[in-house]
Scaffold this motif. Structure first.
Motif, PDB file in Angstrom:
ATOM      1  N   TYR A 124       4.204  -0.224  -1.986  1.00 32.14           N
ATOM      2  CA  TYR A 124       5.182  -0.901  -2.845  1.00 32.14           C
ATOM      3  C   TYR A 124       6.344  -1.486  -2.055  1.00 32.14           C
ATOM      4  O   TYR A 124       6.850  -2.554  -2.366  1.00 32.14           O
ATOM      5  CB  TYR A 124       5.682   0.052  -3.929  1.00 32.14           C
ATOM      6  CG  TYR A 124       4.620   0.259  -4.950  1.00 32.14           C
ATOM      7  CD1 TYR A 124       4.376  -0.713  -5.903  1.00 32.14           C
ATOM      8  CD2 TYR A 124       3.800   1.368  -4.907  1.00 32.14           C
ATOM      9  CE1 TYR A 124       3.345  -0.567  -6.813  1.00 32.14           C
ATOM     10  CE2 TYR A 124       2.772   1.527  -5.810  1.00 32.14           C
ATOM     11  CZ  TYR A 124       2.552   0.554  -6.764  1.00 32.14           C
ATOM     12  OH  TYR A 124       1.527   0.693  -7.649  1.00 32.14           O
ATOM     13  N   GLU A 125       6.749  -0.776  -1.022  1.00 34.91           N
ATOM     14  CA  GLU A 125       7.871  -1.235  -0.214  1.00 34.91           C
ATOM     15  C   GLU A 125       7.529  -2.575   0.421  1.00 34.91           C
ATOM     16  O   GLU A 125       8.315  -3.507   0.459  1.00 34.91           O
ATOM     17  CB  GLU A 125       8.169  -0.197   0.859  1.00 34.91           C
ATOM     18  CG  GLU A 125       9.498  -0.414   1.498  1.00 34.91           C
ATOM     19  CD  GLU A 125      10.028   0.856   2.137  1.00 34.91           C
ATOM     20  OE1 GLU A 125       9.305   1.863   2.204  1.00 34.91           O
ATOM     21  OE2 GLU A 125      11.185   0.821   2.571  1.00 34.91           O
ATOM     22  N   ARG A 126       6.286  -2.649   0.868  1.00 33.09           N
ATOM     23  CA  ARG A 126       5.817  -3.843   1.560  1.00 33.09           C
ATOM     24  C   ARG A 126       5.621  -4.997   0.578  1.00 33.09           C
ATOM     25  O   ARG A 126       6.007  -6.129   0.831  1.00 33.09           O
ATOM     26  CB  ARG A 126       4.489  -3.481   2.246  1.00 33.09           C
ATOM     27  CG  ARG A 126       4.136  -4.387   3.359  1.00 33.09           C
ATOM     28  CD  ARG A 126       3.031  -3.793   4.210  1.00 33.09           C
ATOM     29  NE  ARG A 126       2.247  -4.909   4.716  1.00 33.09           N
ATOM     30  CZ  ARG A 126       1.541  -4.908   5.822  1.00 33.09           C
ATOM     31  NH1 ARG A 126       1.466  -3.836   6.557  1.00 33.09           N
ATOM     32  NH2 ARG A 126       0.874  -5.980   6.202  1.00 33.09           N
ATOM     33  N   ARG A 127       5.055  -4.698  -0.595  1.00 31.16           N
ATOM     34  CA  ARG A 127       4.755  -5.811  -1.492  1.00 31.16           C
ATOM     35  C   ARG A 127       5.965  -6.275  -2.282  1.00 31.16           C
ATOM     36  O   ARG A 127       6.105  -7.453  -2.576  1.00 31.16           O
ATOM     37  CB  ARG A 127       3.588  -5.471  -2.408  1.00 31.16           C
ATOM     38  CG  ARG A 127       3.835  -4.458  -3.486  1.00 31.16           C
ATOM     39  CD  ARG A 127       2.633  -4.330  -4.391  1.00 31.16           C
ATOM     40  NE  ARG A 127       1.878  -3.128  -4.142  1.00 31.16           N
ATOM     41  CZ  ARG A 127       1.220  -2.456  -5.097  1.00 31.16           C
ATOM     42  NH1 ARG A 127       1.199  -2.899  -6.322  1.00 31.16           N
ATOM     43  NH2 ARG A 127       0.574  -1.365  -4.819  1.00 31.16           N
ATOM     44  N   LEU A 128       6.886  -5.351  -2.645  1.00 30.23           N
ATOM     45  CA  LEU A 128       8.077  -5.798  -3.371  1.00 30.23           C
ATOM     46  C   LEU A 128       9.121  -6.350  -2.403  1.00 30.23           C
ATOM     47  O   LEU A 128       9.802  -7.324  -2.708  1.00 30.23           O
ATOM     48  CB  LEU A 128       8.687  -4.655  -4.186  1.00 30.23           C
ATOM     49  CG  LEU A 128       7.878  -4.182  -5.396  1.00 30.23           C
ATOM     50  CD1 LEU A 128       8.544  -2.989  -6.053  1.00 30.23           C
ATOM     51  CD2 LEU A 128       7.717  -5.297  -6.415  1.00 30.23           C
ATOM     52  N   ASN A 132      -2.659   5.617  -4.862  1.00 28.57           N
ATOM     53  CA  ASN A 132      -1.545   4.807  -5.377  1.00 28.57           C
ATOM     54  C   ASN A 132      -1.992   3.980  -6.554  1.00 28.57           C
ATOM     55  O   ASN A 132      -1.294   3.846  -7.541  1.00 28.57           O
ATOM     56  CB  ASN A 132      -1.068   3.827  -4.295  1.00 28.57           C
ATOM     57  CG  ASN A 132      -0.089   4.486  -3.359  1.00 28.57           C
ATOM     58  OD1 ASN A 132       0.301   5.609  -3.593  1.00 28.57           O
ATOM     59  ND2 ASN A 132       0.289   3.773  -2.325  1.00 28.57           N
ATOM     60  N   VAL A 133      -3.164   3.403  -6.414  1.00 30.37           N
ATOM     61  CA  VAL A 133      -3.670   2.542  -7.470  1.00 30.37           C
ATOM     62  C   VAL A 133      -4.143   3.398  -8.643  1.00 30.37           C
ATOM     63  O   VAL A 133      -3.935   3.066  -9.789  1.00 30.37           O
ATOM     64  CB  VAL A 133      -4.811   1.651  -6.955  1.00 30.37           C
ATOM     65  CG1 VAL A 133      -5.327   0.745  -8.057  1.00 30.37           C
ATOM     66  CG2 VAL A 133      -4.327   0.809  -5.785  1.00 30.37           C
ATOM     67  N   GLY A 145       2.414   7.615  -5.220  1.00 30.43           N
ATOM     68  CA  GLY A 145       1.835   6.649  -6.158  1.00 30.43           C
ATOM     69  C   GLY A 145       2.877   6.197  -7.163  1.00 30.43           C
ATOM     70  O   GLY A 145       3.863   6.886  -7.417  1.00 30.43           O
ATOM     71  N   MET A 146       2.632   5.034  -7.736  1.00 31.97           N
ATOM     72  CA  MET A 146       3.588   4.464  -8.696  1.00 31.97           C
ATOM     73  C   MET A 146       3.699   5.373  -9.925  1.00 31.97           C
ATOM     74  O   MET A 146       2.695   5.835 -10.460  1.00 31.97           O
ATOM     75  CB  MET A 146       3.079   3.095  -9.126  1.00 31.97           C
ATOM     76  CG  MET A 146       4.079   2.312  -9.921  1.00 31.97           C
ATOM     77  SD  MET A 146       3.251   0.878 -10.654  1.00 31.97           S
ATOM     78  CE  MET A 146       4.636  -0.156 -11.044  1.00 31.97           C
ATOM     79  N   ARG A 147       4.912   5.647 -10.352  1.00 28.75           N
ATOM     80  CA  ARG A 147       5.141   6.472 -11.544  1.00 28.75           C
ATOM     81  C   ARG A 147       5.998   5.655 -12.508  1.00 28.75           C
ATOM     82  O   ARG A 147       7.037   5.134 -12.116  1.00 28.75           O
ATOM     83  CB  ARG A 147       5.918   7.732 -11.178  1.00 28.75           C
ATOM     84  CG  ARG A 147       5.312   8.576 -10.077  1.00 28.75           C
ATOM     85  CD  ARG A 147       6.273   9.694  -9.695  1.00 28.75           C
ATOM     86  NE  ARG A 147       6.639  10.458 -10.879  1.00 28.75           N
ATOM     87  CZ  ARG A 147       5.940  11.476 -11.367  1.00 28.75           C
ATOM     88  NH1 ARG A 147       4.869  11.887 -10.735  1.00 28.75           N
ATOM     89  NH2 ARG A 147       6.315  12.105 -12.462  1.00 28.75           N
TER      90      ARG A 147
END
Ligand code: NDP
Length: 607
Positions: free
Chosen positions: A449-453, A575-576, A472-474
């Protein structure tokens, strides 16, 4: 892959499932790389490629403006579908104090930046282009080209009067929650310092391109660009083709994903010589585009678009398909599943893998139908389950490989292009001298997420959102995050779980965000923070309990590597997993509607 359970005979199927299963495993093995996502170069605002692929806009002059210091009720980060739809739905809900911050020089998001020749929506335009009824527009074609889609983004901007509150060519550099003020502080690359009660993050999955970390990538002395910043000054032509600037040029394109499949036909026509470097072939189904039937358009009744979008989404659940989508490439797999179920006396269990094999056999036979040289045809065939990678649709791609000026270079055995030097591309031990390299190497869609956002986000007690998401995303509803009050993540990873029509998923979320914000405002609530319990319940009851859905995509154990499975890494796949919502778009619509009808903002700690 395990031995295939075979409820139907080989004679009925027309292929040997176990043979295909072994072939898939072999092809996957060939491409697995231990460096997984690390094989790609990260393009951040402070990396060597940042200006070329982030802040510089080849389509517009740079605007100068003084930094802004202001306070707004809502800041929408991104002026693509998320920003436009959320703004439209907020205005409909009576909320008007909205600022949109956009990195491009106009609205459109991915359709602003991606203007490569042949760019086109792959979902039928009647379902994909948002707000058609609200803006009174009917697309010209069943599958619109990029210029019409970009114009439609502008149409939405004008229709809802959004230009007056938008700032363009501006990259958000930090979001920080100010506890004492119950406000977000938004910093940008223009030195702005803005406060907002609510933030909607709509930066999209394709806002950060990635380059392959091929040894020597920085050494090339010729011309090069990524497909998301197409250099028409160099190639000539426009998004409809006519690349006359390439008539005396040798071009190498790296990548054969959805983008490459759309732009390679124009490159084949325009370039003196084209080398296509392919690591994994895409599945390329027929496009069969058509002009819109005006009689049909005139017959549409109010509410038609939402209904059509819902039915498109439901066509993937293995049930009967609405007649509107019976000849749509996206439903080929469901059609095959239903057909096999018919042959197996109505039983559907255990047929999904066989239906997928059948679908891919049909798509592979299209290669034989279109490509004259059998050796080239063999290399263009995709051996994996259809949804392991993004399916593609194009009526000109395969035929391009019949041209004498086009050469397919298969780099699967070396897991990618070996090296780049000052004058060309090295593959299979040979140097291909080129004037220009085009990187069709994709985006940071499912990387960390850090990389993509790419935006530091600090919530309550200064905690980073990436720390909160380290396993993972919460979220709750795929939208709000504990410890990050009044922050809404529209689109992004979660919407992929709702099916192929990304714009529809965004609209569902946009309406929900508009409801939430207008309710908080009407009730005089300054801050709404998802409780940790609500986040846990969403993950356990909705995501983990819903399974992966029907389609056999993404799994790192069986699929060829790619961004769907974070380059085949089981650990990161988790994560996904936490985002996986397998119940389909209709169930998500009903779930959010029920939450709104309960009218108690359940799961939110209010202040
Ligand atoms: P992708 O990530 O899908 O494709 C990147 C390509 O680059 C792959 O073919 C990949 O090979 C190849 N590649 C990467 N590194 C190397 C290397 N070292 N050597 C050789 N090849 C390499 O990017 P796209 O831009 O094509 O598509 C991204 C997404 O954008 C799509 O999946 C889709 O969601 C969206 N999109 C939508 C469109 C639409 O709706 N109309 C059109 C275009 C894109 P490998 O597969 O082996 O990794």
């Amino acid at each position: 892959m395990a031995e295939i359970d075979q409820p139907l005979s080989e004679a009925i199927l027309g292929f040997d499932p176990n043979e295909l299963s072994q072939r898939y495993a072999k092809e996957r093995e060939k491409r697995i790389r231990p460096d997984a996502e690390a094989q790609y170069l990260r393009i951040s605002n402070d990396s060597p490629f940042s200006n070329k692929y982030l802040e510089d806009d080849p389509y517009s002059e740079k605007l100068e403006r003084a930094p802004l210091k202001e306070q707004r009720e809502i800041i929408l980060v991104g002026g693509g579908w998320v920003g436009l739809l959320t703004a439209a739905r907020l205005i409909e809900a009576g909320v008007h104090d909205i600022r949109i911050i956009e990195s491009g020089s106009d609205f459109g998001g991915t359709w602003y930046w991606n203007r490569y020749p042949g760019a086109q929506c792959d979902i039928e335009s009647y379902s994909y282009l948002p707000l058609l009824e609200e803006t009174g527009y009917i697309p010209k074609l069943r599958f619109s080209y990029a210029s019409e889609i970009y114009e439609h983004a502008q149409r939405i901007g004008k229709h809802f009067d959004l230009y007056k509150d938008a700032i363009f060519q501006t990259w958000v550099t930090e979001l920080r929650w100010l506890e004492d003020e119950s406000m977000w502080l938004v910093s940008t690359n223009r030195g702005d310092e803005m406060r907002a009660r609510h933030i909607c993050l709509g930066t999209g999955p394709a806002n950060r391109p990635r380059l392959p970390g091929i040894p020597g990538v920085e050494k090339f002395k010729g011309h090069s660009f990524h497909t998301c910043r197409w250099d028409y000054k160099y190639t000539g032509g426009n998004s409809e083709g006519g690349l006359i600037g390439l008539a005396d040029k040798t071009v190498g394109i790296i990548g054969t994903g959805a983008t490459a499949v759309q732009c390679i036909p124009a490159l084949g026509e325009g370039a003196k010589q084209l080398f296509v470097f392919q690591r994994t072939p895409s599945s390329v189904d027929t496009r069969n585009n058509k002009e819109t039937d005006q009689k049909w358009a005139k017959s549409l009744k109010p509410g038609w678009q939402k209904e059509r979008q819902r039915k498109f989404g439901e066509a993937f659940l293995g049930r009967s398909i609405d007649p509107a989508f019976i000849d749509d490439g996206w439903t080929r797999l469901t059609r095959n599943l239903l057909d096999l179920a018919d042959k197996a006396n109505g039983k559907i269990d255990g047929l999904m893998q066989l239906a997928d094999f059948k679908t891919m056999e049909e798509i592979r036979s299209l290669v034989d139908d279109n490509v004259k040289n059998p050796e080239v045809a063999g290399k263009l065939k995709a051996y994996y389950n259809q949804f392991c990678k993004r399916p593609t649709f194009n009526d000109f791609y395969l035929d391009t490989f019949n041209r004498s000026n086009v050469e397919l270079v298969d780099v699967s055995s070396t897991k990618g292009v070996e090296a780049i030097n000052a004058t060309g591309i090295i593959a299979n031990g040979k140097e291909y001298k080129v004037d220009c390299i085009i990187y069709a190497s994709g985006f940071e869609i499912t990387s960390s997420y850090e990389r993509r956002l790419g935006i530091p986000i600090f919530g309550v007690d200064g905690k980073s959102i990436y720390e909160h998401w380290q396993d993972g995303m919460r979220t709750m509803h795929g939208l709000m995050v504990n410890g990050f009050p009044n922050l809404y993540l529209c689109g992004g990873g979660f919407v992929f779980q709702l099916g192929a029509n990304y714009a529809h998923g965004i609209d569902i979320q946009a309406s929900h965000v508009a409801y939430t914000i207008s309710q908080l405002r009407n009730r005089g609530i300054k801050s709404a923070n998802v409780s940790i319990d609500a986040e846990e319940r969403w993950i356990a009851d909705q995501l983990q309990a819903s399974g992966d859905g029907l389609f056999l995509g993404g799994s790192p154990d069986t699929c060829t590597p790619g961004y769907y499975n974070q380059e085949g890494t089981a650990k990161r796949y988790r994560n996904v997993r936490l985002e996986t919502y397998g119940k389909g778009v209709g169930a998500y619509i009903r779930l959010l509607r029920q939450w709104r009808e309960n009218d108690d903002l359940h799961g939110l700690d209010l202040n």
